[in-house]
Design a protein around this motif. Structure first.
Motif, short mmCIF file in Angstrom:
data_model
loop_
_atom_site.label_atom_id
_atom_site.label_comp_id
_atom_site.label_asym_id
_atom_site.label_seq_id
_atom_site.Cartn_x
_atom_site.Cartn_y
_atom_site.Cartn_z
N SER A 1 -15.55 -10.36 4.19
CA SER A 1 -15.47 -10.55 5.77
C SER A 1 -14.48 -8.81 5.48
O SER A 1 -13.50 -8.18 5.07
N GLY A 2 -14.35 -7.66 6.58
CA GLY A 2 -13.85 -6.43 7.17
C GLY A 2 -14.72 -5.53 6.36
O GLY A 2 -15.89 -6.10 5.99
N ASP B 1 -11.11 -14.52 0.03
CA ASP B 1 -11.74 -13.40 0.78
C ASP B 1 -10.17 -12.99 0.48
O ASP B 1 -9.46 -12.97 0.99
N ARG C 1 -10.21 -10.05 3.07
CA ARG C 1 -10.49 -9.92 4.74
C ARG C 1 -10.45 -8.07 4.48
O ARG C 1 -10.05 -7.56 5.80
N ILE D 1 -5.05 -5.26 2.59
CA ILE D 1 -3.82 -5.37 1.22
C ILE D 1 -3.20 -6.55 0.86
O ILE D 1 -2.69 -6.97 -0.49
N THR E 1 -2.81 -9.70 2.48
CA THR E 1 -3.82 -10.27 2.21
C THR E 1 -4.48 -10.48 0.34
O THR E 1 -4.36 -11.66 -0.16
N ILE F 1 -2.75 -9.34 -2.05
CA ILE F 1 -1.92 -9.10 -2.89
C ILE F 1 -1.62 -10.97 -2.83
O ILE F 1 -1.37 -11.70 -3.80
N ALA F 2 -1.86 -11.30 -1.58
CA ALA F 2 -1.59 -12.67 -1.13
C ALA F 2 -2.75 -14.02 -2.29
O ALA F 2 -2.56 -14.93 -3.64
N SER G 1 4.16 -14.57 -0.44
CA SER G 1 3.61 -12.89 -0.29
C SER G 1 3.14 -12.75 1.31
O SER G 1 3.46 -11.61 1.27
N PRO H 1 -11.89 -10.64 9.50
CA PRO H 1 -11.18 -10.27 10.47
C PRO H 1 -11.62 -9.68 11.76
O PRO H 1 -11.04 -9.25 12.50
#
Lengths: 404, 351
Positions: A38-39, A80, A82, A85, A87, A89-90, B47, B294
């Motif tokens: 998404s995004g 995803d 999204r 950045i 998200t 990384i997480a 995170s 998003p």
């Protein structure tokens, strides 16, 4: 009585063992995917899990992989990002530290990949990404054992190779359609990380093919009105305007260019002939297109049809960048072969195996990684004649980068 | 109503104790947040929490600017970017570590804030918003076209680990705790500013610029000062971000991140010390909790923003606090009325 108790205890143990997820997961190898589902980057993003997912299904349907005398099934765990950045990384932290994947694929966004590599590499997780911009960090020092990117692999050819194949293909296919040898080219490029990086190589590739390239015109990402850039390009009277990256913007720019009559022919980077046909696009001048790496709408690659039939049958949408899935699909098979050859999931042995294998993929019958973990293969270029006929050809990459 | 001011427009109290009361909830919440690792949360949560915490630090700066001075910056992410790039360049070119980079980056961001502030604050209101937005865009363009020095559009890698008393802070839990500590420092610093005479001066400017000027307050200098202070917070946030991500690029500091920062501070509430914390956490975790993509997130944020502007102009936390206060006041009045009713009812008395 004792026997009954023993049997009961054994049964309870077995039932407990069956119920415990670890027993079921013992023969499963997890492969992580981080992609923009998404995004703003969704167009390229959805191709990544689609390509990896298809390869995982094919491998599992064929019985899985045999490593060290044991058979394993693969499981794709996708997240995803999204197009964000934080998200991404997480998601990478989760896949590497919580899910404990053996390998990770993604992302399709250059700077996300670089930040992800800061997590995957210290954790010794094999990481594949289809960003040719990785050439900036994949050096002999960084990929050597103990180097900071030892487990990182670039599944897209080096940019001088891709640009070289593309430039040669575009000029070769457009020349007969134009009726003369094109001499002057203007590039119109998206001004972001990928655009800047790619255009410098394509500029050199065009020059190496003898083109006069008076200007590279950069447009800000998300531009919708291309008229100022096209007017500038038209004033240079080019034989070809090369819309170099990205496919979505290119499809916005082309109708405006045709209306302005900005050039005698055009090249659209990363636009598949399939989209050209589906959108019933027409032009009164020749238009070349290239795919990353093989086209789905029309292809000269004998394996492409079977691959894309399976890819779309699995539910993936027809998109400008559907072919990007091949930058990931082939490498799941490649990785599975490496694990089988290494006889282990040990990351160091896997890297050794990856560097020694000649893999038969869809894109090429001889996929190999060079010592700096980059792959080499051909790129497909097609051209639509003003009448609508489309012809394609696979263009092999140049052996060496052109001297600037 | 902001901290430090009193009802009915009376002069603000100079007693520390009542002001301290406003800080206690934040410190309690942050203490609870610091205990989260004891619950063995997922690394994904940690995170995201680190990213949210880094934003909250910048938001505390923005709350001084917007909440106290009434100036909205739409280019605040650019100041975070100045801090992040300063840390990355210092580490690459001079081997400067995290702790030395912090004050240098904070100072650099403050200087950039001043450079932008001096011409921008000559105009007011909407024009200032547009100028800060333009600054954000301009910085992204400069970074994108900065060649090898800024890493161009590709950006820069962070070099070197973060150490604290010999401990490697690269571990996610340690970095999380460090960010929580920085958030606490930012909250206390913001509280100290709000409750200082400087904070009262800023609020005077916010409430009536002309009146403040007529009282001898140098309005321009104080507005630039507030922008500079917010730049310090942004610079520190940038250093933490660069070290956390390990790689930075211009798109992270362009217009969208700035809009998100402004959104967070508006939703949480810029005038309360709890507002930035609430806004940062809400915007970071809402898509995660509700599994929003998003586009859906932006719709939800948009609706939230409209609702906050129309219904809760001081932000979500102030709105909730006012609602709770209203309920308690109503209940206590009802109780008092009933008690009075019992005593004053003649028939009851006769019985």
């Amino acid at each position: 009585m004792k026997t009954v108790l023993k049997m009961g205890a054994s049964a309870a143990f077995c039932l407990g063992a069956l119920a415990h997820p670890a027993c079921a997961e013992d023969n499963i190898v997890k492969i992580g995917v981080v992609a923009a589902e998404s995004g703003s980057f969704v167009s390229a993003g959805h191709t990544l899990p689609a390509g990896v997912g298809l390869a995982v299904k094919q491998i599992n349907d064929a019985g899985g992989i045999k490593v060290g005398g044991k058979t394993y099934k693969l499981e794709m765990v996708k997240r995803d990002d999204r197009t964000d950045i934080a998200t991404a990384i997480a998601a990478t932290q989760e896949l590497v530290r919580d899910v404990k994947v053996q390998a990770i694929f993604g992302s399709e966004t250059h700077d996300f990949t670089l930040a992800m590599a800061k997590i995957t590499q210290p954790a010794k997780v094999i990481h594949f990404a289809g960003n040719s911009t990785l050439a900036k960090i994949l050096t002999p020092d960084s990929v050597k054992p103990g180097g900071e990117d030892h487990y990182l692999f670039q599944s897209e050819p080096q940019e001088f190779q891709r640009s070289g194949s593309t430039a040669r293909g575009v000029l070769t296919l457009l020349e007969p359609l134009l009726g003369y040898k094109p001499k002057k080219s203007v590039m119109i490029v998206g001004n972001d990380a990928t655009g800047q990086f790619l255009s410098s190589y394509y500029f050199k590739a065009l020059k190496a093919e003898g083109q006069d390239v008076p200007d590279i015109i950069f447009y800000p990402p998300d531009t919708t009105d291309f008229s100022p850039f096209l007017t500038r390009a038209k004033s240079l009277n080019p034989d070809i305007i090369h819309f170099w990256y990205n496919g979505d913007s290119t499809l916005t720019a082309l109708p405006q260019a045709l209306e302005l009559g900005a050039a005698k022919s055009y090249f659209l980077f990363g636009v598949d002939p399939g989209i050209w046909k589906e959108k019933a696009l027409t032009a009164d001048v020749p238009v070349a297109m290239s795919c990353v790496p093989v086209c789905w709408g029309e292809s000269s690659n004998p394996k492409a049809k079977a691959y894309f039939d399976a890819y779309f049958a699995a539910g993936a949408p027809h998109g400008v960048t559907s072919s990007v899935s091949l930058l990931y699909h082939d490498y799941v098979h490649f990785l599975a072969e490496a694990w089988e050859k290494a006889g282990s999931f040990d990351p160091d042995k896997t890297v050794e195996a990856l560097l020694s294998i000649h893999h038969q993929g869809v894109v090429s019958d001889d996929l190999t990684f060079n010592p700096t973990h980059q792959v080499t293969h051909a790129t497909e270029v097609c051209a639509a004649a003003p009448g609508g006929d489309i012809s394609c050809s696979m263009q092999q990459p140049p052996a060496e980068a052109p001297k600037s | 109503m902001s901290e430090g001011s009193t009802p009915q427009g009376k002069h603000p109290t100079h007693s520390v104790a009542p002001a301290l009361r406003s800080l206690v909830p934040v410190l309690v919440v942050l203490t609870l947040i610091a205990l989260v690792p004891l619950l063995s949360p997922s690394n994904r949560f940690l995170s995201l929490a680190i990213s949210a915490g880094i934003n909250v630090i910048a938001l505390y700066g923005l709350s001084v600017l917007f909440g106290q001075t009434g100036i909205l910056s739409m280019g605040h992410a650019a100041l975070v970017g100045v801090g992040a790039y300063t840390a990355a360049i210092l580490a690459r070119d001079f081997g400067v570590g995290f702790w030395l980079a912090l004050p240098v980056a904070a100072l650099t961001s403050a200087v950039f804030a001043m450079i932008v502030g001096i011409p921008s604050l000559r105009v007011g209101g909407h024009h200032f918003v547009i100028m800060t937005f333009a600054f954000g865009q301009l910085l992204a363009i400069v970074l994108t076209n900065g060649g090898d020095y800024t890493g161009a559009a590709t950006g820069l890698d962070m070099v070197g680990p973060v150490n604290l008393f010999g401990a490697d802070m690269g571990d996610l839990t340690r970095y999380y705790l460090m960010v929580v500590a920085f958030v606490a420092v930012a909250a206390v610093a913001s509280w100290a500013i709000i409750n200082s005479s400087y904070g009262r001066t800023l609020r005077a400017i916010r409430e009536n610029e002309k009146l403040a000027a007529s009282l001898g307050i140098n309005v321009g200098r104080h507005k630039i000062g507030a922008f500079v202070v917010s730049g310090v917070f942004a610079g520190i946030s940038g250093v933490l971000l660069a070290n956390f991500l390990g790689h930075i690029s211009p798109t992270q500091f362009a217009s969208f991140p700035s809009i998100y920062l402004a959104l967070m501070v508006m939703i949480g509430g810029a005038r309360l010390i709890t507002g930035p914390l609430a806004g940062g956490i809400l915007v970071a975790f809402l898509p995660e909790v509700l599994n929003l993509d998003p586009v859906q997130s932006r719709i939800v944020y948009g609706v939230c923003l409209i609702a906050v502007i129309l219904l809760l102009p001081d932000g979500l936390i102030a709105g909730i606090a006012a609602f709770v206060r209203k309920v308690f006041t109503a209940k206590s009045k009802e109780r008092q009325r009933q008690e009075n009713g019992v005593v004053s009812n003649p028939s009851e008395a006769r019985r």
